[in-house]
Write an enzyme that holds these catalytic residues in place. Structure first.
Site: not given
Length: 581
Positions: A29, A102-103, A150, A242, A277
């Protein structure tokens, strides 16, 4: 990296000449965002001020790093190489911990399964155990409302910007403003915003559509298949709403049972709060109103918990965070924190409620009851028509991360339950406060006139004011009823036993509340509507209605199994989740 590709990182150094541990974030990100716009975490210089050398890296093909980005594909080897590089940085004492959500949680697990020798611990948050099951698909159903926005709005956009492809980035920005319409686009294999000719915005997205079963494409990255490779303590942070809760819980139990050595198995901690989330109790969070009403008790202390964890496992401080598995969970309804030694909670009493007739013809016969006694004879069949062209809308749930995916978190479901294609089964008012904490299973006997279809189940609390608030939900794509790898068509009209795994929750039903299970065949756009045709996934825009039949007789007893936690049982204790606790 081992193939010569250069990945770039920002390095934040503490003001000390002593060797210190490294904490590493590998993000897709944009590494500058960690400092400029922190969300869940304090900025990197905060951790540096506590005498850590902090490294924030752009993953391959993102931001300032070279190479071509592909989802999941490079993060095992790149993660290993980066950990070992970070351990050798000037000023490092050779111990490396990782963090991120997350990722950025996935980049930790994907590095850990490669067992880099200088990795000492990881702190993943909001992340999954398998990138097919519980990330891209769930119960065989495509997680449309999460995946498309996303892919377009974060990783696709970042990839275009890294290539200085302004035209593509601008077009993706325009498409995102019209995301609600794009979620309706069929067939998925031709999805225009991410087409390879756009150019090559996200070729991996089309791999996800082509690989719509859990095959070798997905297994090459699966965490659940590789817990014995992971030999480090893990602090895992999740939320009850989540998008990856089920995978986070599985990572905890998988490591406790099958982690790579005794130290790893004994030093697993899972913290589950009242979060979706995106909304983590920060002043700038945009979260579901019912979560916002919890106040400060529901805020996330992730930074303080993480610092205490790193202080022990990277600096050797004796601060009491280690030595045995631990689960800290927020009991919604009572709005307090509790702790237990394992998952499911060891004192759990599994209680089965059966679907039954309501004894009344309210709401066109769609209202049933949940009862404790198993059926001992015939019962009326419950039927509804599911039309993929008019799916039941998502109102809350465990989706992510765009307005196009519908609200995230808890919401009153009363409006959607007026539809003719949604059935409800509701208990009598409870006579005492009742804690439900753990996984929930719906055992559904059903048939369809289609060769393939979906069944969705949702657990709710019905309050005295009539509101019906979702606690969590699950789905099964009928063809995947026996296997996520080898789908099999239905015989139309034949009853089958379906197991629907409603994701875990923790809620105290108060005396007078009622328990409800809602059954339907769609939850859009959280999941892609099943077209009912049985055709290969993503290949066609054709749909057809199907008539669904729910059975609840002695031979086909549909039910829900709930994890009841006895009052006053010593298996879990209440406490305040203080910083460093």
């Amino acid at each position: 990296m081992r193939d010569g590709t250069i990945l770039r990182a920002d390095v934040y150094r503490p003001q000390t000449s002593d060797p210190v541990p490294v904490v590493l974030m590998r993000t897709q990100y944009g590494k500058s965002a960690a400092q400029i716009q922190p969300s869940r975490y304090r900025p990197p210089d905060w951790f540096a001020s506590h005498c850590y050398l902090v490294v924030v890296q752009d993953v391959r093909g993102i931001g300032n790093s070279e190479g071509t980005f592909t989802e999941f594909g490079n993060d095992t080897h790149d993660g290993y190489d980066t950990v070992e590089w970070a351990a050798r940085l000037p000023g490092s004492n050779g111990k490396v911990g990782m963090y991120g959500s997350s990722y950025v949680g996935a980049t930790q697990w994907l590095a850990a399964i490669e067992t880099p020798p200088h990795l000492s611990t990881i702190v993943p948050a909001n992340t999954a155990s398998d990138y097919y099951d519980g990330w891209t698909y769930e119960g065989g159903a495509y997680r449309l409302g999460f995946v498309e926005p996303w892919a377009m709005g974060t990783i696709g956009l970042e990839s275009a910007e890294q290539r200085a492809d302004k035209a593509t980035a601008d077009q993706l920005g325009t498409d995102l403003q019209n995301i609600t319409a794009w979620l309706n686009y069929r067939p998925y294999k031709d999805f225009p915003p991410l087409q390879p000719g756009n150019p090559a915005v996200a070729p991996w997205y089309f791999d996800w559509i082509r690989n719509s079963v859990r095959n070798d494409y997905w297994k090459q990255w699966s965490i659940r298949d590789r817990y014995p490779n992971v030999r480090v303590p893990v602090l895992d942070i999740e939320g009850w709403y989540d998008a990856f809760l089920a995978g986070g819980v599985e990572n905890f139990t998988g490591m406790v049972e099958r982690g790579g050595d005794p130290q790893a198995r004994q030093n697993q901690r899972l913290v589950i709060g009242p979060w979706d989330h995106l909304g983590w109790g920060r002043p700038t969070s945009t979260i579901a109103p019912r979560l916002e009403q919890l106040g400060a008790v529901g805020d996330s202390p992730i930074n303080e918990l993480m610092l205490a964890w790193f202080d022990h496992f990277l600096k050797g401080q004796d601060n009491g965070v280690s030595g045995k598995p631990r689960v800290d969970y927020f009991l919604m309804g009572a709005n307090r924190w509790k702790s237990a030694p394992n998952w499911p909670l060891p004192q759990t009493q599994w209680k089965e409620y059966y679907f039954a007739d309501s004894g009344a013809n309210s709401v066109a016969g769609r209202v049933g009851k949940l009862v404790e006694r198993a059926p001992n004879g015939p019962a009326a069949l419950d039927r509804y028509v599911y039309d993929p062209a008019s799916p039941a809308p998502s109102i809350g749930g465990h989706s992510c991360c765009s307005v196009g995916s519908g609200p995230q978190g808890p919401f009153d479901q009363s409006a959607v339950e007026q539809r003719s294609d949604v059935l409800t089964y509701t208990s009598d008012p409870l006579t005492a406060d009742t804690e439900v904490t753990g996984p929930i299973t719906v055992k559904l006997w059903a048939s369809s006139t289609a060769p393939d279809t979906d069944f969705v189940a949702r657990l709710e609390v019905v309050a005295s004011d009539g509101s019906a608030v979702n606690l969590n939900n699950g789905i099964i794509r009928a063809a995947f009823r026996d296997s996520l790898s080898e789908p099999a068509a239905l015989v139309p009209g034949q009853p089958y036993a379906f197991t629907i795994k409603i994701w875990p929750t923790s809620y105290q039903f108060n005396a007078g509340d009622r328990i409800r299970v809602a059954i339907s065949s769609s939850d859009y756009p959280q999941y892609a509507p099943n077209p009912n045709t049985g055709e290969p996934f993503g290949d066609s825009a054709r749909t057809q209605p199907a008539t669904q039949t729910i059975y609840k007789d002695a031979e086909h007893p549909s039910s829900v199994v709930l994890p009841i936690i006895p009052a006053g049982n010593s298996g879990s204790t209440s406490f305040d989740l203080e910083p460093g606790s």
